[in-house]
Design a protein around this motif. Structure first.
Motif, PDB file in Angstrom:
ATOM      1  N   LYS A   1      43.733  50.295  54.977  1.00 43.85           N
ATOM      2  CA  LYS A   1      44.807  49.474  54.409  1.00 43.85           C
ATOM      3  C   LYS A   1      44.982  48.229  55.266  1.00 43.85           C
ATOM      4  N   ILE A   2      44.827  47.083  54.612  1.00 44.62           N
ATOM      5  CA  ILE A   2      44.998  45.801  55.278  1.00 44.62           C
ATOM      6  C   ILE A   2      46.232  45.127  54.683  1.00 44.62           C
ATOM      7  N   VAL A   3      47.219  44.847  55.536  1.00 44.88           N
ATOM      8  CA  VAL A   3      48.437  44.186  55.098  1.00 44.88           C
ATOM      9  C   VAL A   3      48.291  42.694  55.363  1.00 44.88           C
ATOM     10  N   VAL A   4      48.578  41.905  54.339  1.00 46.34           N
ATOM     11  CA  VAL A   4      48.539  40.450  54.441  1.00 46.34           C
ATOM     12  C   VAL A   4      49.986  39.980  54.407  1.00 46.34           C
ATOM     13  N   ILE A   5      50.427  39.309  55.478  1.00 49.05           N
ATOM     14  CA  ILE A   5      51.832  38.939  55.608  1.00 49.05           C
ATOM     15  C   ILE A   5      52.019  37.422  55.564  1.00 49.05           C
ATOM     16  N   CYS A   6      53.080  37.020  54.868  1.00 54.61           N
ATOM     17  CA  CYS A   6      53.472  35.604  54.846  1.00 54.61           C
ATOM     18  C   CYS A   6      54.990  35.540  54.837  1.00 54.61           C
ATOM     19  N   GLY A   7      55.534  34.377  54.672  1.00 54.24           N
ATOM     20  CA  GLY A   7      56.974  34.201  54.726  1.00 54.24           C
ATOM     21  C   GLY A   7      57.723  34.904  53.606  1.00 54.24           C
TER      22      GLY A   7
ATOM     23  N   SER B   1      51.987  51.841  58.316  1.00 62.17           N
ATOM     24  CA  SER B   1      50.971  52.449  57.452  1.00 62.17           C
ATOM     25  C   SER B   1      49.709  51.600  57.358  1.00 62.17           C
ATOM     26  N   ALA B   2      49.662  50.502  58.099  1.00 58.38           N
ATOM     27  CA  ALA B   2      48.515  49.595  58.043  1.00 58.38           C
ATOM     28  C   ALA B   2      47.442  49.990  59.051  1.00 58.38           C
ATOM     29  N   ASP B   3      46.207  49.686  58.690  1.00 52.04           N
ATOM     30  CA  ASP B   3      45.088  49.834  59.620  1.00 52.04           C
ATOM     31  C   ASP B   3      44.786  48.506  60.299  1.00 52.04           C
ATOM     32  N   ALA B   4      45.156  47.413  59.626  1.00 52.68           N
ATOM     33  CA  ALA B   4      44.943  46.071  60.153  1.00 52.68           C
ATOM     34  C   ALA B   4      45.913  45.122  59.452  1.00 52.68           C
ATOM     35  N   VAL B   5      46.218  44.009  60.117  1.00 50.35           N
ATOM     36  CA  VAL B   5      47.152  43.016  59.575  1.00 50.35           C
ATOM     37  C   VAL B   5      46.518  41.643  59.638  1.00 50.35           C
ATOM     38  N   LEU B   6      46.659  40.889  58.548  1.00 50.22           N
ATOM     39  CA  LEU B   6      46.298  39.477  58.511  1.00 50.22           C
ATOM     40  C   LEU B   6      47.589  38.706  58.306  1.00 50.22           C
ATOM     41  N   ALA B   7      47.881  37.777  59.190  1.00 48.09           N
ATOM     42  CA  ALA B   7      49.127  37.017  59.125  1.00 48.09           C
ATOM     43  C   ALA B   7      48.858  35.559  58.811  1.00 48.09           C
ATOM     44  N   GLY B   8      49.717  34.985  58.008  1.00 44.46           N
ATOM     45  CA  GLY B   8      49.611  33.568  57.676  1.00 44.46           C
ATOM     46  C   GLY B   8      49.981  32.698  58.865  1.00 44.46           C
TER      47      GLY B   8
END
Length: 108
Positions: free
Chosen positions: A2-8, A47-54
């Motif tokens: 699970k890859i979470v992509v986060i932004c504002g 619950s994430a395995d990795a995070v990509l942040a803006g």
């Protein structure tokens, strides 16, 4: 994975996650890409395995990094121009690199 992509607010992370899903399907990369607004990130990071942040998160990035570290989740900051990645290929390459570092044990 699970890859979470986060932004504002959640809009750009939704676009990026959707494009990444399409690109991943094309090459047979199996992962779940979940968009998250900054306000909901604390609920999803565990619950994430990795995070990509803006990159546009600016000053909030230090708090995002700290939350990810608390959960032992590796994080990568997406380039500021990632919205131009209409096919999701660049973002997917960043995610795949992060995932490969997870498997190699080099997630600093």
């Amino acid at each position: 994975m699970k890859i979470v992509v986060i932004c504002g607010a959640g809009a750009s992370s939704t676009f990026v996650a959707t494009r990444m899903r399409r690109a991943a399907k094309t090459i047979g990369f199996e992962a779940t890409f979940s968009p998250s607004p900054l306000a909901s990130f604390a609920e999803q990071v565990g619950s994430a395995d990795a995070v990509l942040a803006g990159a546009h998160l600016g000053g909030a990035l230090s708090a995002v990094h700290a939350q990810a570290r608390e959960h032992g989740v590796p994080i990568a900051v997406l380039p500021a121009d990632i919205a131009q990645d209409r096919e999701g290929i660049r973002a997917l390459e960043i995610a795949r690199d992060l995932v490969s570092r997870i498997h190699d044990g080099s997630t600093s």
